[in-house]
Scaffold this motif. Structure first.
Motif, mmCIF file in Angstrom:
data_model
loop_
_atom_site.group_PDB
_atom_site.id
_atom_site.type_symbol
_atom_site.label_atom_id
_atom_site.label_comp_id
_atom_site.label_asym_id
_atom_site.label_seq_id
_atom_site.Cartn_x
_atom_site.Cartn_y
_atom_site.Cartn_z
ATOM 1 N N GLY A 36 58.526 26.600 78.182
ATOM 2 C CA GLY A 36 57.220 26.256 78.604
ATOM 3 C C GLY A 36 56.463 25.684 77.177
ATOM 4 O O GLY A 36 55.544 24.707 77.287
ATOM 5 N N LEU A 37 56.686 26.186 76.024
ATOM 6 C CA LEU A 37 56.140 25.731 74.621
ATOM 7 C C LEU A 37 56.651 24.282 74.454
ATOM 8 O O LEU A 37 55.825 23.536 73.896
ATOM 9 C CB LEU A 37 56.801 26.506 73.671
ATOM 10 N N ALA A 74 50.918 20.207 70.558
ATOM 11 C CA ALA A 74 49.739 20.974 70.241
ATOM 12 C C ALA A 74 50.149 22.544 69.831
ATOM 13 O O ALA A 74 49.295 23.132 69.277
ATOM 14 C CB ALA A 74 49.149 21.129 71.746
ATOM 15 N N VAL A 75 51.167 23.190 70.417
ATOM 16 C CA VAL A 75 51.543 24.186 69.927
ATOM 17 C C VAL A 75 51.649 24.429 68.460
ATOM 18 O O VAL A 75 51.497 25.311 67.720
ATOM 19 C CB VAL A 75 53.057 24.874 70.665
ATOM 20 N N VAL A 76 52.510 23.197 67.973
ATOM 21 C CA VAL A 76 52.925 23.352 66.485
ATOM 22 C C VAL A 76 51.487 23.304 65.818
ATOM 23 O O VAL A 76 51.261 23.960 64.689
ATOM 24 C CB VAL A 76 53.901 22.341 66.028
ATOM 25 N N GLN A 77 50.752 22.373 66.066
ATOM 26 C CA GLN A 77 49.459 22.221 65.462
ATOM 27 C C GLN A 77 48.646 23.517 65.607
ATOM 28 O O GLN A 77 48.022 23.924 64.383
ATOM 29 C CB GLN A 77 48.593 21.257 66.305
ATOM 30 N N GLY A 78 48.731 24.349 66.775
ATOM 31 C CA GLY A 78 47.813 25.361 66.641
ATOM 32 C C GLY A 78 48.275 26.696 65.831
ATOM 33 O O GLY A 78 47.776 27.467 65.541
ATOM 34 N N LEU A 79 49.629 26.574 65.507
ATOM 35 C CA LEU A 79 50.525 27.458 64.568
ATOM 36 C C LEU A 79 50.529 26.954 63.150
ATOM 37 O O LEU A 79 51.010 28.007 62.443
ATOM 38 C CB LEU A 79 51.961 27.751 65.032
ATOM 39 N N THR A 80 49.896 25.954 62.734
ATOM 40 C CA THR A 80 50.121 25.382 61.551
ATOM 41 C C THR A 80 48.688 25.342 60.924
ATOM 42 O O THR A 80 48.657 25.210 59.549
ATOM 43 C CB THR A 80 50.914 24.089 61.161
ATOM 44 N N THR A 81 47.877 24.765 61.648
ATOM 45 C CA THR A 81 46.582 24.544 61.033
ATOM 46 C C THR A 81 45.727 25.764 61.185
ATOM 47 O O THR A 81 45.839 26.706 61.770
ATOM 48 C CB THR A 81 45.665 23.328 61.849
ATOM 49 N N HIS A 82 44.567 25.783 60.323
ATOM 50 C CA HIS A 82 43.431 26.953 60.444
ATOM 51 C C HIS A 82 42.494 26.611 61.583
ATOM 52 O O HIS A 82 41.772 27.662 61.674
ATOM 53 C CB HIS A 82 42.930 27.176 59.123
ATOM 54 N N TRP A 83 42.422 25.440 61.837
ATOM 55 C CA TRP A 83 41.267 24.979 62.958
ATOM 56 C C TRP A 83 41.783 26.017 64.236
ATOM 57 O O TRP A 83 42.806 25.683 64.424
ATOM 58 C CB TRP A 83 41.267 23.670 63.157
#
Length: 122
Positions: free
Chosen positions: A68-69, A75-84
């Motif tokens: 599912g990821l 989007a998942v990787v961005q969510g886990l790497t950026t502070h936003w």
């Protein structure tokens, strides 16, 4: 459910004993702890390795989660790497939905609007 560092000595021994008796539980524990580490340290670049490990195990739920990821990998990787993050917006949306559910069938849009605006000022 607690971080392993916060377990008492006896709880740590008990966890170790349980994990040695059930290989599936030990694999689940290892994968969940690995994912929690990725979340807490915001190291999304390690997620691919984690997903490969999760799919390699005979754990259908974790395999399904990893698959599912991959459906929205960027989007998942961005969510886990950026502070936003969109946490404040999501919280506001959930609050509006709660107010709407409370008023279901009782009032029309003008009253809903007034309640949402009044609670937003708090």
């Amino acid at each position: 459910m607690r971080h392993p560092d916060q377990l008492s000595e006896s709880e740590g021994r008990q966890l170790t004993e349980v994990l040695t008796h059930c290989l599936e539980l030990a694999a689940t524990h290892r994968l969940v702890r690995g994912f929690a580490e990725i979340l807490s340290t915001r190291t999304g670049q390690h997620l691919k390795d984690w997903a490969v490990s999760a799919r390699a195990e005979e754990l259908p739920n974790l395999r399904s989660f990893a698959t599912g990821l991959e459906k929205d990998w960027e989007a998942v990787v961005q969510g886990l790497t950026t502070h936003w993050n969109s946490g404040p917006v999501e919280g506001r949306v959930n609050h509006i939905k709660m107010v709407k559910r409370q008023m279901f069938g009782r009032a029309k849009l003008p009253l809903l609007r007034k309640r949402v605006l009044l609670t937003a000022a708090r």
